[in-house]
Every structure is written in C-alpha cells, then in structure tokens.
Design a protein around this motif. Structure first.
Motif: not given
Length: 123
Positions: A1-9
């Motif tokens: 299962m993949s996972h999404t990482y987010r850097d909103y800044f």
C-alpha cells in the motif's frame, strides 16, 4: 500500500509505494522503514522538497555498482566511440586515415572534444 507525504508550505507531494525498482540494479526492493520515517519527518517540518533533492543529488553523484569511482558511463561510451573513430575500420596494426586526435594520456575527454563529438553525431 502506498503512502502520500505532503509538504503544504512548499507545495510538495510525493507518493511512496511499498516496493520500488532500483534503477541501478533493476531489482525490486522494499522501501525501508527508516526512509518512511525520514519522509514523514520532513513532510511535517516543511522540508520534504529539500530532503528529496538532497537524496537525489547524493544518489546521482555516488559511484555506481560495478564501475570505478568517478567513471561516467556516458563519457566511457563516448571515449569508446572516439577510439573506434580514431582507429577506423582497419585492423589495429594498420595505419588509419582518420584525422581525429589521439586521446589524452589520462584517457579523459575534455569539454571541447565532448562538444565536438556530440555535434558530429547531431546531439
């Protein structure tokens, strides 16, 4: 299962699967837990973009498996082509009519020679 990482800044998003194909070896490998932990840490601290670029830079500048340190495969192939052009199609002992200059004693191709070779082959 993949996972999404987010850097909103920095508006950076990366989805990491459980397995990936190592482009140097061609083998499928599992993503290590420490890599996932680092990705999560940098996503939380808005430094994901810097982490990814640092990792890419380190990966691309590290010597590859099966080749000497600092040996670029593209330059090695260009050097081989240049040697073939210098020798021509004649046997190795026969003189060649090709006017290409001999390789430097170090065996390296300088920038001007590289540009000339790329231009000769339409690159």
């Amino acid at each position: 299962m993949s996972h999404t990482y987010r850097d909103y800044f920095n508006e950076t998003v990366v989805t990491i699967p459980d397995k990936y194909i190592n482009v140097r070896t061609g083998h499928s490998e599992a993503v290590e837990a420490k890599v996932r932990k680092e990705l999560a840490y940098h996503a939380e601290n808005n430094t994901l973009q810097h982490f990814l670029l640092s990792a890419l830079h380190q990966y691309l500048s590290a010597p590859g498996e099966g080749r000497p340190s600092g040996e670029d495969p593209v330059l090695r192939e260009l050097r081989t082509i240049k040697e073939m052009l210098t020798r021509g199609t004649r046997p190795s002992g026969a003189p060649s009519s090709c006017s290409a200059p001999a390789l430097h004693s170090s065996g390296l191709i300088d920038q001007k020679e590289l540009e000339d070779m790329l231009e000769a082959f339409g690159g």
